[in-house]
Design a protein around this motif. Structure first.
Motif, PDB file in Angstrom:
ATOM      1  N   THR A 290      -1.561  99.744  15.662  1.00 42.51           N
ATOM      2  CA  THR A 290      -2.139  98.914  16.662  1.00 42.51           C
ATOM      3  C   THR A 290      -2.106  99.684  17.770  1.00 42.51           C
ATOM      4  O   THR A 290      -1.189 100.333  18.045  1.00 42.51           O
ATOM      5  CB  THR A 290      -1.859  97.517  16.880  1.00 42.51           C
ATOM      6  N   HIS A 291      -3.150  99.340  18.856  1.00 42.26           N
ATOM      7  CA  HIS A 291      -3.040 100.211  20.217  1.00 42.26           C
ATOM      8  C   HIS A 291      -3.412  99.186  21.456  1.00 42.26           C
ATOM      9  O   HIS A 291      -4.655  98.819  21.104  1.00 42.26           O
ATOM     10  CB  HIS A 291      -4.038 101.416  20.070  1.00 42.26           C
ATOM     11  N   PHE A 292      -2.713  98.955  22.306  1.00 40.21           N
ATOM     12  CA  PHE A 292      -3.318  98.123  23.262  1.00 40.21           C
ATOM     13  C   PHE A 292      -3.012  98.904  24.941  1.00 40.21           C
ATOM     14  O   PHE A 292      -2.112  99.727  24.825  1.00 40.21           O
ATOM     15  CB  PHE A 292      -2.115  96.878  23.377  1.00 40.21           C
ATOM     16  N   GLN A 293      -3.998  98.538  25.610  1.00 39.23           N
ATOM     17  CA  GLN A 293      -4.136  99.250  26.740  1.00 39.23           C
ATOM     18  C   GLN A 293      -4.332  98.039  27.807  1.00 39.23           C
ATOM     19  O   GLN A 293      -5.305  97.692  27.903  1.00 39.23           O
ATOM     20  CB  GLN A 293      -5.157 100.545  26.790  1.00 39.23           C
TER      21      GLN A 293
ATOM     22  N   LEU B   6       8.721 101.177  28.760  1.00 35.67           N
ATOM     23  CA  LEU B   6       9.031 102.385  29.140  1.00 35.67           C
ATOM     24  C   LEU B   6       7.537 103.283  29.171  1.00 35.67           C
ATOM     25  O   LEU B   6       7.527 104.293  30.081  1.00 35.67           O
ATOM     26  CB  LEU B   6      10.006 103.151  28.662  1.00 35.67           C
ATOM     27  N   GLY B   7       6.979 103.049  28.215  1.00 40.38           N
ATOM     28  CA  GLY B   7       5.643 103.857  27.928  1.00 40.38           C
ATOM     29  C   GLY B   7       5.603 104.827  27.228  1.00 40.38           C
ATOM     30  O   GLY B   7       4.693 105.856  27.326  1.00 40.38           O
ATOM     31  N   VAL B   8       6.252 104.873  25.959  1.00 35.35           N
ATOM     32  CA  VAL B   8       6.389 105.940  25.094  1.00 35.35           C
ATOM     33  C   VAL B   8       4.781 106.082  24.556  1.00 35.35           C
ATOM     34  O   VAL B   8       4.315 105.177  24.328  1.00 35.35           O
ATOM     35  CB  VAL B   8       7.466 106.015  24.157  1.00 35.35           C
ATOM     36  N   GLY B   9       4.525 107.236  23.838  1.00 37.56           N
ATOM     37  CA  GLY B   9       3.446 107.348  23.327  1.00 37.56           C
ATOM     38  C   GLY B   9       3.186 106.548  22.191  1.00 37.56           C
ATOM     39  O   GLY B   9       2.120 105.811  21.928  1.00 37.56           O
TER      40      GLY B   9
ATOM     41  N   GLU C 243       5.773 109.873  27.940  1.00 37.67           N
ATOM     42  CA  GLU C 243       4.393 109.371  27.388  1.00 37.67           C
ATOM     43  C   GLU C 243       3.806 110.383  26.137  1.00 37.67           C
ATOM     44  O   GLU C 243       3.112 109.778  25.444  1.00 37.67           O
ATOM     45  CB  GLU C 243       3.280 109.519  28.395  1.00 37.67           C
ATOM     46  N   ARG C 244       4.779 111.354  25.868  1.00 44.50           N
ATOM     47  CA  ARG C 244       4.345 112.224  24.702  1.00 44.50           C
ATOM     48  C   ARG C 244       5.163 111.968  23.617  1.00 44.50           C
ATOM     49  O   ARG C 244       5.093 112.577  22.602  1.00 44.50           O
ATOM     50  CB  ARG C 244       4.424 113.646  25.412  1.00 44.50           C
ATOM     51  N   GLN C 245       6.125 110.893  23.836  1.00 44.25           N
ATOM     52  CA  GLN C 245       7.026 110.835  22.699  1.00 44.25           C
ATOM     53  C   GLN C 245       6.789 109.962  21.553  1.00 44.25           C
ATOM     54  O   GLN C 245       5.947 108.863  21.706  1.00 44.25           O
ATOM     55  CB  GLN C 245       8.460 110.348  23.351  1.00 44.25           C
ATOM     56  N   THR C 246       7.108 110.363  20.257  1.00 47.63           N
ATOM     57  CA  THR C 246       6.902 109.463  19.021  1.00 47.63           C
ATOM     58  C   THR C 246       8.478 108.729  18.659  1.00 47.63           C
ATOM     59  O   THR C 246       9.297 109.724  18.542  1.00 47.63           O
ATOM     60  CB  THR C 246       6.396 109.970  18.089  1.00 47.63           C
ATOM     61  N   CYS C 247       8.788 107.645  18.811  1.00 49.07           N
ATOM     62  CA  CYS C 247       9.888 107.070  18.814  1.00 49.07           C
ATOM     63  C   CYS C 247       9.997 106.353  17.255  1.00 49.07           C
ATOM     64  O   CYS C 247       9.105 105.223  17.295  1.00 49.07           O
ATOM     65  CB  CYS C 247      10.374 106.189  19.768  1.00 49.07           C
ATOM     66  N   LEU C 248      10.843 106.247  16.369  1.00 44.53           N
ATOM     67  CA  LEU C 248      10.860 105.826  15.274  1.00 44.53           C
ATOM     68  C   LEU C 248      12.157 104.806  15.255  1.00 44.53           C
ATOM     69  O   LEU C 248      13.187 105.144  15.639  1.00 44.53           O
ATOM     70  CB  LEU C 248      11.177 106.760  13.918  1.00 44.53           C
ATOM     71  N   VAL C 249      11.896 103.404  15.104  1.00 38.65           N
ATOM     72  CA  VAL C 249      12.980 102.580  15.280  1.00 38.65           C
ATOM     73  C   VAL C 249      13.246 102.019  13.960  1.00 38.65           C
ATOM     74  O   VAL C 249      12.493 101.514  13.234  1.00 38.65           O
ATOM     75  CB  VAL C 249      12.217 101.144  16.079  1.00 38.65           C
ATOM     76  N   LEU C 250      14.321 102.446  13.504  1.00 40.79           N
ATOM     77  CA  LEU C 250      14.620 102.304  12.088  1.00 40.79           C
ATOM     78  C   LEU C 250      15.502 100.995  12.153  1.00 40.79           C
ATOM     79  O   LEU C 250      17.014 101.082  12.021  1.00 40.79           O
ATOM     80  CB  LEU C 250      15.443 103.485  11.609  1.00 40.79           C
ATOM     81  N   GLY C 251      14.969  99.857  11.636  1.00 39.84           N
ATOM     82  CA  GLY C 251      15.511  98.579  11.594  1.00 39.84           C
ATOM     83  C   GLY C 251      15.233  97.684  12.631  1.00 39.84           C
ATOM     84  O   GLY C 251      15.390  98.287  13.864  1.00 39.84           O
ATOM     85  N   CYS C 252      14.628  96.712  12.324  1.00 41.06           N
ATOM     86  CA  CYS C 252      14.010  95.616  13.274  1.00 41.06           C
ATOM     87  C   CYS C 252      14.982  94.469  13.436  1.00 41.06           C
ATOM     88  O   CYS C 252      14.205  93.469  13.409  1.00 41.06           O
ATOM     89  CB  CYS C 252      12.609  95.544  13.307  1.00 41.06           C
ATOM     90  N   GLY C 253      16.241  94.645  13.401  1.00 42.34           N
ATOM     91  CA  GLY C 253      16.998  93.443  13.866  1.00 42.34           C
ATOM     92  C   GLY C 253      17.307  93.323  15.307  1.00 42.34           C
ATOM     93  O   GLY C 253      16.373  93.540  16.208  1.00 42.34           O
ATOM     94  N   GLY C 254      18.477  92.714  15.739  1.00 42.24           N
ATOM     95  CA  GLY C 254      18.858  92.608  16.894  1.00 42.24           C
ATOM     96  C   GLY C 254      18.421  93.733  17.830  1.00 42.24           C
ATOM     97  O   GLY C 254      17.906  93.636  18.896  1.00 42.24           O
ATOM     98  N   ILE C 255      19.426  94.780  17.585  1.00 47.86           N
ATOM     99  CA  ILE C 255      19.311  95.834  18.313  1.00 47.86           C
ATOM    100  C   ILE C 255      17.926  96.719  18.241  1.00 47.86           C
ATOM    101  O   ILE C 255      17.214  96.979  19.469  1.00 47.86           O
ATOM    102  CB  ILE C 255      20.508  96.824  17.984  1.00 47.86           C
TER     103      ILE C 255
END
Length: 220
Positions: free
Chosen positions: A11-14, A148-151, A125-137
């Motif tokens: 999804t993409h939101f702007q 923060l506005g990552v890509g 804004e050019r970064q791709t971030c992998l969030v491994l695990g969607c628990g509390g942290i």
């Protein structure tokens, strides 16, 4: 055997009318070295630095509300007044040594970060971030990355949202109990107004069983 193809959605939101989009080159005022430096919040209205700041502001292009920052980023650095300048000779405070930046671009939610000396918002804004695990942290990290506005943010988790998660996992609600955690997190980031410019992908898989897929996502 080949890894199972993950269930990936995107999804993409702007935010409308927010000048965070990228262009081929930075705006003219960002090439001006006088925009560099860090501005103190309070100073007398008749101080030399205030007068200099107002003069710089008057030079700013009239279409400033539509200006954007290059996808390659622009980093403001400290610039100092020459020793023979009136500003330098007017005193010994920080404002008599450092040149002030121009005012922030009105309506650009990320411009306050751009005026921080040495902070490269374009790099963020050019970064791709992998969030491994969607628990509390993981959910708290995803929320911060979106603000923060990552890509791109890739949310990966195999679990579903349980009522016991409500006390510590910030991107879920009672109405989302039973949903995949990645789907609940992505939905809240979008609907809650937390996602300012990021593309969000959700991957609902078991990271251990499909580790090659995790590695592939991490290499993006």
């Amino acid at each position: 055997s080949a890894p199972v193809k993950p269930n990936v959605t995107s999804t993409h939101f702007q935010v409308p009318n927010q000048p965070h989009a990228t262009t081929a080159s930075p705006p003219a005022h960002h090439d001006d070295p006088t925009v560099h430096g860090k501005l103190l919040r309070f100073r007398p209205v008749n101080s030399p630095t205030t007068k200099a700041k107002n003069a710089l502001k008057a030079q700013r292009p009239s279409n400033i509300s539509t200006l954007v920052v290059s996808s390659q980023g622009y980093v403001r650095m400290d610039e100092y007044w020459p020793e023979d300048s009136p500003e330098y000779q007017a005193g010994n405070s920080l404002e008599n040594r450092k040149k002030p930046p121009m005012e922030e671009v009105e309506g650009d939610v990320f411009d306050r970060q751009r005026v921080i000396c040495g902070f490269d918002q374009g790099l963020i804004e050019r970064q791709t971030c992998l969030v491994l695990g969607c628990g509390g942290i993981g959910q708290a990290v995803a929320l911060t990355l979106a603000r923060l506005g990552v890509g791109r943010i890739i949310l990966l988790d195999r679990d579903t949202y349980d009522v016991s998660n409500l006390t510590r996992q910030c991107l879920g609600s009672p109405a989302q109990v039973g949903m995949a955690k990645v789907a609940a997190a992505a939905e809240t980031l979008e609907a809650g107004g937390h996602n300012l410019r990021s593309q969000i992908e959700t991957v609902h898989i078991d990271a251990v069983e499909q580790w090659p897929t995790v590695v592939e996502l991490a290499q993006r």
